[in-house]
Design an enzyme around this catalytic site. Structure first.
Site, PDB file in Angstrom:
ATOM      1  N   ARG A  77      76.137  63.970  48.107  1.00 21.57           N
ATOM      2  CA  ARG A  77      75.814  64.989  47.103  1.00 21.57           C
ATOM      3  C   ARG A  77      75.700  66.299  47.869  1.00 21.57           C
ATOM      4  O   ARG A  77      74.776  66.460  48.660  1.00 21.57           O
ATOM      5  CB  ARG A  77      74.508  64.641  46.383  1.00 21.57           C
ATOM      6  CG  ARG A  77      74.630  63.394  45.504  1.00 21.57           C
ATOM      7  CD  ARG A  77      73.422  63.217  44.599  1.00 21.57           C
ATOM      8  NE  ARG A  77      73.640  62.117  43.671  1.00 21.57           N
ATOM      9  CZ  ARG A  77      73.131  60.890  43.831  1.00 21.57           C
ATOM     10  NH1 ARG A  77      72.367  60.622  44.871  1.00 21.57           N
ATOM     11  NH2 ARG A  77      73.372  59.944  42.944  1.00 21.57           N
ATOM     12  N   ASP A 132      76.904  57.596  31.395  1.00 22.93           N
ATOM     13  CA  ASP A 132      76.357  58.711  30.616  1.00 22.93           C
ATOM     14  C   ASP A 132      77.324  59.876  30.427  1.00 22.93           C
ATOM     15  O   ASP A 132      76.892  61.003  30.220  1.00 22.93           O
ATOM     16  CB  ASP A 132      75.051  59.214  31.272  1.00 22.93           C
ATOM     17  CG  ASP A 132      75.269  59.659  32.707  1.00 22.93           C
ATOM     18  OD1 ASP A 132      76.352  59.413  33.263  1.00 22.93           O
ATOM     19  OD2 ASP A 132      74.333  60.258  33.279  1.00 22.93           O
ATOM     20  N   ARG A 176      92.690  53.582  45.139  1.00 17.73           N
ATOM     21  CA  ARG A 176      93.964  52.855  45.321  1.00 17.73           C
ATOM     22  C   ARG A 176      94.976  53.269  44.252  1.00 17.73           C
ATOM     23  O   ARG A 176      96.141  53.554  44.551  1.00 17.73           O
ATOM     24  CB  ARG A 176      93.683  51.345  45.236  1.00 17.73           C
ATOM     25  CG  ARG A 176      94.916  50.456  45.213  1.00 17.73           C
ATOM     26  CD  ARG A 176      94.474  49.005  45.076  1.00 17.73           C
ATOM     27  NE  ARG A 176      95.591  48.084  45.018  1.00 17.73           N
ATOM     28  CZ  ARG A 176      96.165  47.683  43.894  1.00 17.73           C
ATOM     29  NH1 ARG A 176      95.746  48.175  42.726  1.00 17.73           N
ATOM     30  NH2 ARG A 176      97.163  46.823  43.919  1.00 17.73           N
ATOM     31  N   ARG A 191      69.449  56.971  35.410  1.00 19.38           N
ATOM     32  CA  ARG A 191      68.964  58.359  35.449  1.00 19.38           C
ATOM     33  C   ARG A 191      68.250  58.668  34.139  1.00 19.38           C
ATOM     34  O   ARG A 191      67.214  58.084  33.888  1.00 19.38           O
ATOM     35  CB  ARG A 191      70.120  59.336  35.697  1.00 19.38           C
ATOM     36  CG  ARG A 191      69.659  60.599  36.385  1.00 19.38           C
ATOM     37  CD  ARG A 191      70.834  61.465  36.760  1.00 19.38           C
ATOM     38  NE  ARG A 191      71.562  60.958  37.891  1.00 19.38           N
ATOM     39  CZ  ARG A 191      71.272  61.228  39.162  1.00 19.38           C
ATOM     40  NH1 ARG A 191      70.263  61.997  39.442  1.00 19.38           N
ATOM     41  NH2 ARG A 191      71.997  60.740  40.145  1.00 19.38           N
ATOM     42  N   GLY A 218      76.565  59.434  43.364  1.00 22.13           N
ATOM     43  CA  GLY A 218      76.218  58.022  43.584  1.00 22.13           C
ATOM     44  C   GLY A 218      77.469  57.157  43.537  1.00 22.13           C
ATOM     45  O   GLY A 218      78.320  57.342  42.667  1.00 22.13           O
ATOM     46  N   ASN A 268      55.822  32.054  25.595  1.00 26.46           N
ATOM     47  CA  ASN A 268      54.679  32.609  26.309  1.00 26.46           C
ATOM     48  C   ASN A 268      55.057  33.644  27.367  1.00 26.46           C
ATOM     49  O   ASN A 268      54.200  34.318  27.912  1.00 26.46           O
ATOM     50  CB  ASN A 268      53.886  31.492  26.984  1.00 26.46           C
ATOM     51  CG  ASN A 268      53.267  30.590  25.933  1.00 26.46           C
ATOM     52  OD1 ASN A 268      52.946  31.044  24.843  1.00 26.46           O
ATOM     53  ND2 ASN A 268      53.151  29.318  26.252  1.00 26.46           N
ATOM     54  N   SER A 269      56.349  33.702  27.709  1.00 30.66           N
ATOM     55  CA  SER A 269      56.756  34.702  28.695  1.00 30.66           C
ATOM     56  C   SER A 269      57.629  35.744  28.010  1.00 30.66           C
ATOM     57  O   SER A 269      58.222  35.469  26.977  1.00 30.66           O
ATOM     58  CB  SER A 269      57.543  34.038  29.813  1.00 30.66           C
ATOM     59  OG  SER A 269      58.753  33.550  29.296  1.00 30.66           O
ATOM     60  N   GLN A 287      71.970  47.432  42.086  1.00 29.35           N
ATOM     61  CA  GLN A 287      72.815  47.672  40.899  1.00 29.35           C
ATOM     62  C   GLN A 287      74.075  48.471  41.218  1.00 29.35           C
ATOM     63  O   GLN A 287      75.003  48.516  40.434  1.00 29.35           O
ATOM     64  CB  GLN A 287      72.019  48.438  39.833  1.00 29.35           C
ATOM     65  CG  GLN A 287      70.842  47.679  39.289  1.00 29.35           C
ATOM     66  CD  GLN A 287      69.839  48.590  38.594  1.00 29.35           C
ATOM     67  OE1 GLN A 287      69.907  48.793  37.395  1.00 29.35           O
ATOM     68  NE2 GLN A 287      68.903  49.152  39.336  1.00 29.35           N
ATOM     69  N   THR A 299      80.506  56.257  37.539  1.00 26.43           N
ATOM     70  CA  THR A 299      79.039  56.175  37.608  1.00 26.43           C
ATOM     71  C   THR A 299      78.567  54.919  36.889  1.00 26.43           C
ATOM     72  O   THR A 299      79.100  54.580  35.825  1.00 26.43           O
ATOM     73  CB  THR A 299      78.348  57.408  36.980  1.00 26.43           C
ATOM     74  OG1 THR A 299      76.955  57.119  36.805  1.00 26.43           O
ATOM     75  CG2 THR A 299      78.917  57.785  35.620  1.00 26.43           C
ATOM     76  N   GLY A 334      80.214  61.168  38.861  1.00 28.29           N
ATOM     77  CA  GLY A 334      79.480  61.318  37.601  1.00 28.29           C
ATOM     78  C   GLY A 334      79.349  62.767  37.170  1.00 28.29           C
ATOM     79  O   GLY A 334      80.155  63.629  37.538  1.00 28.29           O
ATOM     80  N   ASP A 335      78.296  62.993  36.435  1.00 28.83           N
ATOM     81  CA  ASP A 335      78.005  64.290  35.849  1.00 28.83           C
ATOM     82  C   ASP A 335      78.050  65.456  36.857  1.00 28.83           C
ATOM     83  O   ASP A 335      78.723  66.465  36.643  1.00 28.83           O
ATOM     84  CB  ASP A 335      76.586  64.149  35.268  1.00 28.83           C
ATOM     85  CG  ASP A 335      76.279  65.206  34.275  1.00 28.83           C
ATOM     86  OD1 ASP A 335      76.937  65.219  33.227  1.00 28.83           O
ATOM     87  OD2 ASP A 335      75.404  66.040  34.569  1.00 28.83           O
ATOM     88  N   GLY A 379      69.236  38.467  27.179  1.00 25.07           N
ATOM     89  CA  GLY A 379      68.336  37.853  26.202  1.00 25.07           C
ATOM     90  C   GLY A 379      66.901  38.311  26.361  1.00 25.07           C
ATOM     91  O   GLY A 379      65.954  37.552  26.087  1.00 25.07           O
TER      92      GLY A 379
HETATM   93  O1  F6P Z   1      73.730  58.238  39.051  1.00 23.67           O
HETATM   94  C1  F6P Z   1      73.707  56.982  39.643  1.00 23.67           C
HETATM   95  C2  F6P Z   1      72.334  56.622  40.105  1.00 23.67           C
HETATM   96  O2  F6P Z   1      72.379  55.319  40.647  1.00 23.67           O
HETATM   97  C3  F6P Z   1      71.246  56.734  39.047  1.00 23.67           C
HETATM   98  O3  F6P Z   1      71.222  55.646  38.162  1.00 23.67           O
HETATM   99  C4  F6P Z   1      70.012  56.852  39.902  1.00 23.67           C
HETATM  100  O4  F6P Z   1      68.987  57.526  39.216  1.00 23.67           O
HETATM  101  C5  F6P Z   1      70.500  57.652  41.080  1.00 23.67           C
HETATM  102  O5  F6P Z   1      71.900  57.487  41.129  1.00 23.67           O
HETATM  103  C6  F6P Z   1      69.900  57.240  42.392  1.00 23.67           C
HETATM  104  O6  F6P Z   1      70.364  58.095  43.378  1.00 23.67           O
HETATM  105  P1  F6P Z   1      70.185  57.857  44.948  1.00 23.67           P
HETATM  106  O7  F6P Z   1      71.261  56.945  45.390  1.00 23.67           O
HETATM  107  O8  F6P Z   1      70.339  59.217  45.513  1.00 23.67           O
HETATM  108  O9  F6P Z   1      68.845  57.244  45.155  1.00 23.67           O
END
Ligand code: F6P
Length: 327
Positions: A76, A134, A25, A176, A15, A219-220, A259, A130, A106-107, A190
């Protein structure tokens, strides 16, 4: 006798994460500064197998420090998980006269790097790229800070409508199987609570929340939920509330891939720059199979085996802080 380090290949895999370009860079410029050639490998391990490789000069990485995503593209690769795929990748490396690799991901990326480097006795260094944060052995990963800021800004907006309509919102964030984004995101925005996989087997977090009456003085309510089968996800939790506590007006927002995008924050750019330069240094020093990490603002080298195998614990004090501040 080992060949002197003359050429480093760099790739991004898995990802994408904001800050990957700043890392590419940094690797490129630090290597060239040290008299080492650089080759950019496109589409992660896939590009290593299919030979999508381009020589990189300093100009190839101009004007990218501020860009999200990765100019090298990412993928991937299922094929790299097979012996046959890794053999083809190694043949490419020999043909391209690449002496060492720097992988950013990442992992899954670091797991692939570890297997490959052991199988072919080939030097690889990794950068933890990542948004999930994690990876063990580093206080933070590239892209985490930017993703956290994206979450915070999105929750700020949702809060406006949540307050107007006096609703309970479950907002699902990525990660994940890790709850870092949910927990830190909840504190930064918050929110009333974070529902995270790390403690899901210890306590029924939704039950606790309801028992405590959500936010008593308002209330929310806003609850951040870490995506994961273990938490039930935002949709699962919302349908539980609708069934068990119909008095609440519930809504769900899944923040999704928003995100992963956006211009990296200053923190992510600085981290990427430091880690990229450190990874080149590590290879020049003869290090291999290590991930650059950051601990107490110092760059450290973490063996792949440690970074991948160990589960990075959440800081439980943060749960308490969140609980105290949500009264
Ligand atoms: O590992 C990064 C991540 O964004 C995770 O938070 C999420 O579960 C996954 O990749 C989503 O993967 P994809 O881009 O294949 O939907």
């Amino acid at each position: 006798m080992e060949r002197k380090l003359k050429c480093i290949g760099v790739l991004t895999s898995g990802g994408d994460a904001p800050g990957m370009n700043a890392a590419i860079r940094a690797v490129t410029r630090a290597a060239i500064y040290n008299g080492v050639e650089v080759k950019g490998i496109y589409r992660g391990y896939k590009g290593l197998i299919s030979n999508e490789i381009v020589p990189f000069k300093t100009q190839n990485v101009s004007n990218i420090i501020q860009q999200g995503g990765t100019i090298l593209k990412t993928a991937r690769s299922q094929e790299f998980q097979t012996e046959e795929g890794r053999k083809t990748a190694y043949e490419t490396i020999v043909r391209e006269k690449i002496d060492a690799l720097i992988v950013i991901g990442g992992d899954g990326t670091l797991t692939g790097a570890r297997i490959f480097s052991e199988e072919y006795n080939f030097p690889v260094a990794g950068l933890p790229g990542t948004i999930d944060n994690d990876l063990y052995g580093t206080d933070t990963t590239l892209g985490y800070d930017t993703a956290l800021n994206t979450i915070m800004q999105a929750v700020d907006k949702i809060r406006d409508t949540a307050t107007s309509h006096e609703r309970l919102f479950f907002i699902e964030v990525m990660g994940r199987n890790a709850g870092f984004l949910a927990l830190d995101g909840a504190i930064a925005s918050g929110a009333e609570a974070a529902i995270i996989p790390e403690i899901a087997t210890e306590v029924d977090q939704l039950e606790e929340l309801i028992k405590n009456g959500f936010r008593k003085s308002k209330n929310s309510s806003i609850v951040l939920v870490a995506e994961s089968e273990i938490t039930g996800g935002a949709i699962g939790l919302a349908s539980r509330v609708q069934k068990e506590y119909p008095q609440y007006d519930v809504r769900v927002t899944i923040l999704g891939h928003i995100q992963r995008g956006g211009s990296p924050t200053a923190n992510d750019r600085i981290l990427a720059s430091r880690m990229g330069a450190a990874a080149v240094d590590a290879l020049l020093d003869g290090q291999r199979n290590v991930m650059t990490g950051i601990q107490n603002d110092e760059i450290v080298l973490v063996p792949f085996s440690k970074a991948i195998k160990n589960d990075k614990p959440i800081n439980r004090n943060l749960l308490e802080t969140l609980r105290i501040l949500s009264i």
